[in-house]
Structures are given as structure tokens and as C-alpha cells.
Design a protein around this motif. Structure first.
Motif, PDB file in Angstrom:
ATOM      1  N   LYS A   1      -1.265   9.549  -7.456  1.00 20.15           N
ATOM      2  CA  LYS A   1      -1.619   8.296  -8.138  1.00 20.15           C
ATOM      3  C   LYS A   1      -0.355   7.852  -8.880  1.00 20.15           C
ATOM      4  O   LYS A   1       0.020   8.432  -9.900  1.00 20.15           O
ATOM      5  N   VAL A   2       0.285   6.869  -8.301  1.00 18.71           N
ATOM      6  CA  VAL A   2       1.578   6.422  -8.827  1.00 18.71           C
ATOM      7  C   VAL A   2       1.354   5.532 -10.049  1.00 18.71           C
ATOM      8  O   VAL A   2       0.380   4.778 -10.100  1.00 18.71           O
ATOM      9  N   SER A   3       2.254   5.638 -11.008  1.00 17.72           N
ATOM     10  CA  SER A   3       2.215   4.715 -12.143  1.00 17.72           C
ATOM     11  C   SER A   3       3.449   3.817 -12.051  1.00 17.72           C
ATOM     12  O   SER A   3       4.575   4.315 -11.981  1.00 17.72           O
TER      13      SER A   3
ATOM     14  N   GLY B   1       8.368   6.086  -3.286  1.00 15.48           N
ATOM     15  CA  GLY B   1       9.249   5.125  -3.957  1.00 15.48           C
ATOM     16  C   GLY B   1       9.680   3.964  -3.092  1.00 15.48           C
ATOM     17  O   GLY B   1      10.400   3.094  -3.553  1.00 15.48           O
ATOM     18  N   GLY B   2       9.273   3.947  -1.835  1.00 13.22           N
ATOM     19  CA  GLY B   2       9.683   2.863  -0.940  1.00 13.22           C
ATOM     20  C   GLY B   2       8.481   2.133  -0.388  1.00 13.22           C
ATOM     21  O   GLY B   2       7.333   2.454  -0.691  1.00 13.22           O
ATOM     22  N   TYR B   3       8.746   1.138   0.449  1.00 19.33           N
ATOM     23  CA  TYR B   3       7.668   0.315   0.998  1.00 19.33           C
ATOM     24  C   TYR B   3       7.799   0.149   2.501  1.00 19.33           C
ATOM     25  O   TYR B   3       6.896  -0.343   3.161  1.00 19.33           O
ATOM     26  N   TRP B   4       8.944   0.515   3.044  1.00 20.88           N
ATOM     27  CA  TRP B   4       9.149   0.342   4.496  1.00 20.88           C
ATOM     28  C   TRP B   4      10.003   1.502   4.992  1.00 20.88           C
ATOM     29  O   TRP B   4      11.052   1.784   4.427  1.00 20.88           O
ATOM     30  N   GLU B   5       9.527   2.153   6.048  1.00 20.56           N
ATOM     31  CA  GLU B   5      10.214   3.371   6.484  1.00 20.56           C
ATOM     32  C   GLU B   5      10.536   3.348   7.967  1.00 20.56           C
ATOM     33  O   GLU B   5      10.896   4.353   8.522  1.00 20.56           O
ATOM     34  N   TRP B   6      10.368   2.210   8.602  1.00 23.74           N
ATOM     35  CA  TRP B   6      10.498   2.092  10.058  1.00 23.74           C
ATOM     36  C   TRP B   6       9.605   3.115  10.755  1.00 23.74           C
ATOM     37  O   TRP B   6       9.978   3.709  11.757  1.00 23.74           O
ATOM     38  N   ASP B   7       8.434   3.290  10.177  1.00 24.79           N
ATOM     39  CA  ASP B   7       7.423   4.142  10.780  1.00 24.79           C
ATOM     40  C   ASP B   7       6.957   3.492  12.093  1.00 24.79           C
ATOM     41  O   ASP B   7       6.908   2.263  12.189  1.00 24.79           O
ATOM     42  N   PRO B   8       6.618   4.298  13.126  1.00 27.47           N
ATOM     43  CA  PRO B   8       6.198   3.682  14.393  1.00 27.47           C
ATOM     44  C   PRO B   8       5.099   2.636  14.236  1.00 27.47           C
ATOM     45  O   PRO B   8       5.092   1.630  14.940  1.00 27.47           O
ATOM     46  N   VAL B   9       4.170   2.890  13.322  1.00 27.53           N
ATOM     47  CA  VAL B   9       3.065   1.943  13.188  1.00 27.53           C
ATOM     48  C   VAL B   9       3.503   0.688  12.434  1.00 27.53           C
ATOM     49  O   VAL B   9       3.037  -0.414  12.723  1.00 27.53           O
ATOM     50  N   GLU B  10       4.413   0.855  11.492  1.00 26.47           N
ATOM     51  CA  GLU B  10       4.998  -0.330  10.849  1.00 26.47           C
ATOM     52  C   GLU B  10       5.715  -1.162  11.907  1.00 26.47           C
ATOM     53  O   GLU B  10       5.573  -2.385  11.967  1.00 26.47           O
ATOM     54  N   ASN B  11       6.476  -0.465  12.750  1.00 27.84           N
ATOM     55  CA  ASN B  11       7.201  -1.171  13.812  1.00 27.84           C
ATOM     56  C   ASN B  11       6.245  -1.860  14.780  1.00 27.84           C
ATOM     57  O   ASN B  11       6.533  -2.942  15.288  1.00 27.84           O
TER      58      ASN B  11
ATOM     59  N   TRP C   1       0.845  -1.203   0.000  1.00 25.85           N
ATOM     60  CA  TRP C   1       0.000   0.000   0.000  1.00 25.85           C
ATOM     61  C   TRP C   1       0.885   1.260   0.000  1.00 25.85           C
ATOM     62  O   TRP C   1       0.661   2.182  -0.785  1.00 25.85           O
ATOM     63  N   ALA C   2       1.895   1.277   0.880  1.00 22.48           N
ATOM     64  CA  ALA C   2       2.790   2.443   0.952  1.00 22.48           C
ATOM     65  C   ALA C   2       3.466   2.660  -0.398  1.00 22.48           C
ATOM     66  O   ALA C   2       3.598   3.794  -0.870  1.00 22.48           O
ATOM     67  N   TYR C   3       3.881   1.565  -1.026  1.00 24.84           N
ATOM     68  CA  TYR C   3       4.588   1.638  -2.309  1.00 24.84           C
ATOM     69  C   TYR C   3       3.663   2.167  -3.399  1.00 24.84           C
ATOM     70  O   TYR C   3       4.044   2.997  -4.215  1.00 24.84           O
ATOM     71  N   MET C   4       2.411   1.705  -3.384  1.00 23.13           N
ATOM     72  CA  MET C   4       1.488   2.052  -4.463  1.00 23.13           C
ATOM     73  C   MET C   4       0.820   3.408  -4.261  1.00 23.13           C
ATOM     74  O   MET C   4       0.427   4.054  -5.222  1.00 23.13           O
ATOM     75  N   VAL C   5       0.695   3.836  -3.007  1.00 23.70           N
ATOM     76  CA  VAL C   5      -0.143   5.000  -2.732  1.00 23.70           C
ATOM     77  C   VAL C   5       0.651   6.237  -2.306  1.00 23.70           C
ATOM     78  O   VAL C   5       0.358   7.349  -2.733  1.00 23.70           O
TER      79      VAL C   5
ATOM     80  N   LEU D   1       9.769   0.609 -13.046  1.00 26.03           N
ATOM     81  CA  LEU D   1       9.863   2.027 -13.398  1.00 26.03           C
ATOM     82  C   LEU D   1       8.712   2.688 -12.647  1.00 26.03           C
ATOM     83  O   LEU D   1       7.540   2.387 -12.897  1.00 26.03           O
ATOM     84  N   TYR D   2       9.044   3.564 -11.704  1.00 29.78           N
ATOM     85  CA  TYR D   2       8.069   4.095 -10.738  1.00 29.78           C
ATOM     86  C   TYR D   2       7.922   5.591 -10.997  1.00 29.78           C
ATOM     87  O   TYR D   2       8.876   6.350 -10.829  1.00 29.78           O
TER      88      TYR D   2
END
Lengths: 76, 678
Positions: B589-591, B237-247, B229-233, B600-601
């Protein structure tokens, strides 16, 4: 329209709680049962092989292969 | 009576049923009243019934658009597509708490209904524990965050759902996350009840392992879906950011993973008992910590800032109560938590599992410390310090690589003790392959210490796993003379627990390769283009053709139209920005033009002048491997779950843990006559 829904919900909740109080617990327990039977597990056990020599695992010795003595089994 | 009133009434019934399940369960166990125990089972089922009714009522209100209800008004509007209207259930605190309680009630009902005769003495204790948790959730819904609270004025439309949540992945990610997180309550309840009732480990281990695996599978998939979701929305350009909620979701996952390994030692050797029990309960306790992080707003540096506040303190209270209760059970039954055996030799399977546990625990501690460092620094240094991604990467990456190495090593090690020579003989082929692939990877840019050794160790472990499959398949082929494909199927299905587990390991390694690959050779440019302009980037020729704007239901979408040449292949891409009424920030809206080896992002960041487009173009290598790994992981977990090993046997039929006799090295082994030939 909504009152019958509330009544049905109440009836369902209350009967789920109250009916077992009047039932025979032994009969109730017997109605449900496990799905992993002893027979199924033993069947699974019989179809395992030694990873070292390929012999079918002999369950006389559960821990070592009866043919080569290896402990590596393609089983449990 | 109105529909919101029916919802409230269902909640009230659920609360009373939960209270009955908790209190009645304790009393029935104390007095050994069988009829009352049976009634408590009904209580658990009726709680689930009432909460199901409440959830259906709220869903109905969301779908028909009753904006006089606060939860509907705040998280839905007329223009919202049906799928997102239904997903708005967990858009806010009140709906989320109701949803949590509902999932928990279904777990409790299943445990009460199916587990009662099968899981012996444990279930009558586990059900009141789950009932106590249900009292909390139904209490929250009835008193603190009423999902059926109405607002005055009869509004005809709602505020709408947060635009970031209007994504298909976001309709799957939260339910999967909830199913995983709240599912950890069941193994925790079983562990506590087993300890309390002094149930032998051979009875509780198969039950708890299976429940934990079920919850772990959902949590793992949910974590990857969150990254997707993070990657697509989010468009960074990334998918994991060590965000508190991800952690917050990673913490219970780490403990649950450690538990799934530790419990095997308990099962096979009767060791690590208290540690296994601690992990089983600790994983659940960390889900409460995670909920506190998500819902309290205590850590503001989060992409999940859309979640509400207000329920956090209640979850903290529940955490402390659960911790105190668990601690008390552990203390009062400390005699049952003693190990049967000690580690004879650290160079053994037990030793490897011990190390695995140490690394999992160490990573969990680092993540916990890093996540709460803003709070710690505020308390002790009087100013808030947020630890960056670099801290988490530097601290955890070497430990994750150690785990990767141990994962490949473990299958080659024997129980009790292993010989170095034997292990080398078993693993030299994967090492050779790993070094060759590592050399190839080095030439292709994997040159930092972590990148190079990451590839080498991951390929080594992958090779070791593939070798395990090959050995088993070869043996079966020798025995059955069937084709390799048939033998592969029979190997998988013949021992679903083992090979399902190996598939999960392979999935993890594929994900690790994806993570390493996506941090290697990734490129980004930020051109501003006028219509007709061309930019050449990493083998792509990107021509910008201009902007278009279109009104969709509920939002206006502005897109940059691009034609991309990749060799002879021509594709079009339309990255855009969605403007939602009432939302100041447009949503990206990422392509993504993806392939197995690179994405290719494309992100459209805005139009600084007439028809010009400011773009951000990324080359992200190997991200697809992470998503592929998720599917393999789900399949492997389901396969392992489908094995019923150890379940359903009566205590008298259970054999002792798979222990070798103490004098096994001195014994002379005489081949026994085969049972089937006799």
C-alpha cells in the motif's frame, strides 16, 4: 420467478428479429435519421475566419480567403 | 430454472442472434432483400439484449455471492466490497470474454440502429462483419469459457479477487481498455465495408474517423490509467515498464494514432488511401494480438500474470482469420485503394504527415519486435532472451521526440508545399521560448541529450500549439470585440474538431514533459528505521514512529507511521503491507505525497526486526503531469468528437475533398462579394 425473465428475453429477441420481416422497410428506415444535418454544417461553415487577415471566410472560394488569398482558415 | 441456467440461456440466445446477424446479413446483402436487412438490424440489437441479460445475471451472481458458479467462486468472496465484487466480472477469462462480447454487441447494435440509414451502403456490410466477430465471442462464452459453469459441493465462500485488482483504478481501467480495444472493430468493419462496396472516401472518412477517435480516446485514457494503477499499487516507483501487456495496448494505439493523422490526408488530398485503410484494419488486428499476449501466457515476463490462460489459441485463430479476410478484401478491391494525387513537395503538410506515419509505424515495429523477442530468440537461438527497458527506451525515445517536433511543425505547414521562410516566420517565437526554457531546464539537471532536447522540442511544440490558439483567438477578438475568455470559449466551440485536436496534442506534450521530468533528478533511498529515527532526504525530514496493524474486511494491514516535515509543512504518511488470506505475497500500500512538480513516494517493504521498518523512499518529479495530460486528452477528444463535420450529409450534398485546383498558383484571386452582404 426466473421463468418469466427467460420468457420475456425470448420474446424480446424473437420480436426484434421477426417483426421487421413483416414491416414496410421504407417506413422503418425513415424512423431513424442522422444528427449532423446539412444546415448545421453550413451554419458551422459560416462562422469561420481567415487566420491570416481575420476576415470572415467567404465560401464562394472554399480553398482560399477571398480577402487576402491565404489558405489558412479557422474553419474546417 | 436457476439463475446460472438463465445466464446460459441468454448466452445461447445471444449466440443464435449473432449467427443470424452474420449469416442473415450476408444473405440479405447478396439478395438485396430489404426486409431481411431490417431483420438483421434487429438481430444485432437482440444479440446486445441477450448479452446484456447474461452480464446482468453474472453481476447478480457475483453480488449475491453464488459460489456454486465457478467464475464467482474463483474471483470473489464474502468479504469483498461491493464495487470489487462487481469488478470481479472481468477478473477471469470467462467473465472477460463475456464482457468483451457484450461491449462489442453494444457497438454492433448502435451501428445497426443509428448507422443504417445514415451511413448508406456501408452499414449493411459492416453489421454482418461485426456479427461474425460476435459469433466468435458468443461461441467462446457458450463452448470454451462458460461464465455460468457450476462447481460441485455448494461452497459457501469464494477464493477471492486477486489483491492487486482490489483498487478503484482497476475498476475503471479494464472497462476503458475493453471499450477502446474492441471499439477498434467498428472502424475496421467500416473500412472493409467501404472498400468492398467501393464507397467514395468522402463518405466513409468522416464516419471511420469519428469511430476511431472514440475508441482511441478510451484506449489512451485506459493506457494512462494502467500506468496510474502500476504507480499506485505495484510499489516500484514507476508507471511504465515496457511490460508485454502494456505493449499490447500500445501497439493498436500507435496504429490508431497514425490512422487519425493519415485519414486527414485522405480527406483533404485523396492520398495515402491504402495506407489509411491498412492502419484502420491493422489497429484492430493488433488488438487481437494484444489479447493473445494477455490471455495466452506466451510471454511470462508480465505484471499481468494473474490473467488466465487457455483462450489465447482461439484469439490467434481469430487473428489469422481476420487477417486473411482483410487481405482478401484489400486484394479484390485493390483498384479502389489507388491514390488520387501524389505528394508534390515533401516540404509540405502532407510530407510532415507522411513522416509522422513513418515514425508511428517504426515505433510500432520496434515495440512488436521487442515484445515478441523472447519467442523469436527461443525459436532461433534456443534460449529465451527478454529485452530490457533500456532497449525500448533507447529505440523509441528518439522517434517519439521526432514525433513531438513534427507535431509542432505541422500546423505551420501549408498543403501541397510550404516555404521555409514562411514556416520560420511563423515558428520563431516558439523556438525562442523553447531554447530559453531548455537553458533553464539544463541548469536544473536536464543534461542528457534526450532530456535536454526532449524539453526543447516539447516546449517548442507546446508553444506552436498555444500560438495557434492565440492566432485564432486574436482573429475572433478583432471580429467580435469580446473578452479573451469569451473568445477562448468561442474558438474552442467554433471549431471543435480542430481545437479539440490541438488540445489533445497539448495533452500529449504535457504527458511527454511528465515522462521526461520523471526520468530526471529522480532519487531513491532504502533506509531501515527504528521507532523515533529520522531520515533527511531531498528537503524532507521523515520521522518514523512505529508500526500499527489493523484488520480490515478480508485482509490485515500493517502500516509504518511516518511524520514528514517539508519546510514548515507537517504531514503524516502511512505506507503499508496488506496481507490477504490465501495469498502468499503481501500487497504493497503505497503512500504518495504528491505535488505538481514532485511526488514523495513511500513504500513499506517489511519489518526486519521488532518494530523496525524497511522503507523505500522515492522522489519522482513531474509524474502528476502525466495524469493531468490524461484529463486534457479526454476533454480534447470529447470536444473533437462532438463535432459532426461530414456526418449525415447525403452523397449528393457532399463536396469534393478539400483540394486546391491544380493551377491555383497561377490564378488571380478576386475578392468575391460576401454572401451575407449581398
Amino acid at each position: 420467478m426466473i421463468w418469466p425473465l427467460a420468457a420475456m428475453l425470448t420474446l424480446g429477441v424473437v420480436s426484434l428479429i421477426l417483426l421487421p420481416l413483416r414491416s414496410d422497410p421504407a417506413a422503418l428506415s425513415a424512423k431513424t435519421g442522422g444528427h449532423g444535418t446539412v444546415e448545421a454544417i453550413e451554419r458551422e461553415l459560416r462562422h469561420s475566419f481567415c487566420l491570416q487577415c481575420g476576415a470572415e471566410w467567404d465560401h464562394t472560394y472554399q480553398d482560399r480567403c477571398a480577402s487576402c488569398g491565404s489558405v489558412r482558415r479557422d474553419g474546417l | 430454472m436457476t439463475m446460472p441456467m438463465l445466464g446460459r440461456y441468454a448466452l445461447l440466445l445471444a449466440g443464435l442472434s449473432a449467427l443470424y446477424t452474420a449469416l442473415g446479413g450476408w444473405y440479405a446483402n447478396r439478395t438485396q432483400n430489404r426486409r431481411l436487412q431490417e431483420s438483421v438490424r434487429g438481430g444485432a440489437v437482440s444479440t446486445a439484449l441477450a448479452l446484456t441479460a447474461a452480464v446482468f445475471v453474472l453481476e447478480y451472481l457475483l453480488v449475491v455471492g453464488d459460489y456454486g458458479v465457478k467464475a464467482v467462486y474463483n474471483h470473489s468472496d464474502r468479504a469483498l466490497p461491493l464495487l470489487f465484487k462487481m469488478g470481479a466480472l472481468w477478473g477471469g477469462d470467462s467473465g472477460s470474454v463475456l464482457f468483451w462480447g457484450w461491449i462489442l454487441s453494444i457497438y454492433a447494435a448502435y451501428v445497426a440502429y443509428r448507422g443504417w440509414p445514415r451511413e448508406g451502403k456501408m452499414t449493411p456490410v459492416a453489421v454482418p462483419i461485426l456479427g461474425s466477430l460476435l459469433v466468435f465471442f458468443t461461441g467462446m462464452s457458450n463452448i470454451v469459457v462458460d461464465p455460468f459453469q457450476t462447481i460441485p459441493g455448494h461452497p459457501t465462500n469464494g477464493v477471492g479477487l486477486n489483491p492487486l485488482l482490489q483498487n478503484v483504478v482497476m475498476t475503471i481501467h479494464p472497462p476503458a481498455m475493453y471499450t477502446g480495444l474492441i471499439g477498434m472493430a467498428v472502424p475496421a468493419a467500416y473500412v472493409l465495408s467501404a472498400i468492398w462496396m467501393r464507397v467514395p472516401s468522402r463518405e466513409w472518412v468522416p464516419v471511420v474517423r469519428r469511430w476511431m477517435l472514440f475508441a482511441w480516446m478510451f484506449l489512451s485514457v485506459a493506457i494512462v490509467l494502467g500506468g496510474m494503477w502500476a504507480y499506485m499499487v505495484l510499489g516500484w516507483g514507476g508507471y511504465w515498464e515496457w511490460d508485454p501487456v502494456e505493449n499490447a495496448s500500445l501497439l493498436p494505439w500507435l496504429l490508431a494514432t497514425a490512422f487519425l493523422h493519415s485519414i486527414q490526408i485522405e480527406e483533404k488530398r485523396g492520398m495515402f488511401r491504402w495506407w489509411t485503410a491498412f492502419l484502420g484494419v491493422g489497429a484492430f488486428l493488433l488488438t487481437l494480438v494484444g489479447t493473445y499476449i494477455t490471455r495466452s501466457g506466451v510471454l511470462k515476463n508480465s505484471v499481468h500474470s494473474f490473467t488466465g490462460t487457455g483462450v489465447g489459441p482461439y484469439f490467434v485463430t481469430l487473428f489469422w482469420l481476420a487477417l486473411a479476410f482483410s487481405g482478401l478484401v484489400f486484394f479484390l478491391r485493390r483498384d479502389t485503394l489507388k491514390d488520387q494525387m501524389a505528394v508534390d513537395n515533401t516540404f509540405s503538410k502532407e510530407g510532415v504527415y507522411l513522416l509522422l506515419n513513418v515514425f508511428f509505424a517504426a515505433i510500432a515495429l520496434v515495440v512488436l519486435f521487442g515484445t515478441f523477442y523472447p519467442v523469436i530468440s527461443k525459436a532461433f537461438l534456443n534460449h529465451t532472451v527478454v529485452l530490457t527497458v533500456q532497449f525500448f527506451d533507447a529505440m523509441t525515445a528518439p522517434m517519439f521526440l521526432a514525433l513531438v517536433f513534427l507535431l509542432g511543425l505541422a500546423p505551420a505547414m501549408g498543403w501541397r508545399s510550404a516555404k521555409v521562410r514562411t514556416v520560420v516566420q511563423k515558428l520563431w517565437k516558439p523556438w525562442v521560448v523553447a531554447l530559453l526554457v531548455g537553458g533553464f531546464a539544463y541548469l536544473h539537471g536536464f543534461r542528457s541529450f534526450l532530456q535536454f532536447f526532449g524539453v526543447v522540442l516539447t516546449v517548442f511544440s507546446l508553444g506552436a500549439m498555444v500560438q495557434e490558439f492565440y492566432r485564432a483567438m486574436r482573429v475572433r477578438r478583432m471580429a467580435t470585440k469580446r473578452s479573451w475568455i469569451a473568445v477562448f470559449g468561442s474558438t474552442l466551440m467554433g471549431n471543435r474538431r480542430r481545437y479539440g485536436g490541438y488540445l489533445v496534442h497539448i495533452a500529449f506534450l504535457v504527458i511527454v514533459l511528465g515522462v521526461i521530468g520523471s526520468h530526471t533528478n529522480n532519487q531513491v533511498i532504502r533506509p531501515t528505521l527504528s521507532p523515533g529515527a529520522v531520515v533527511n532526504f531531498q528537503g524532507y525530514r521523515i520521522r518514523y514512529q512505529g508500526l500499527t496493524s489493523a484488520t480490515h474486511s478480508g485482509y490485515v494491514l500493517t502500516q509504518a507511521n511516518l511524520v514528514i516535515h517539508e519546510g514548515r509543512r507537517v504531514i503524516s504518511a502511512h505506507p503499508g503491507l496488506s496481507f490477504f488470506p490465501g495469498s502468499a505475497q503481501p500487497v504493497v500500500k503505497v503512500s504518495i505525497k504528491g505535488s505538481l512538480m514532485k511526488d514523495l513516494y513511500l513504500v513499506f517493504e517489511g519489518s526486519p526486526g521488532h518494530q523496525t521498518a524497511l522503507l523505500k523512499i522515492f522522489i519522482n518529479p513531474m509524474v502528476a503531469w502525466i495524469w493531468i495530460g490524461m484529463y486534457i486528452l479526454a476533454f480534447g477528444s470529447l470536444l473533437a468528437l462532438s463535432s459532426h463535420h461530414g456526418l449525415g450529409r447525403k452523397p449528393s450534398e457532399l463536396r469534393e475533398p478539400d483540394l486546391l485546383p491544380r493551377d491555383w498558383q497561377k490564378r488571380k484571386w478576386v475578392p468575391a462579394q460576401r454572401r451575407d452582404r449581398a
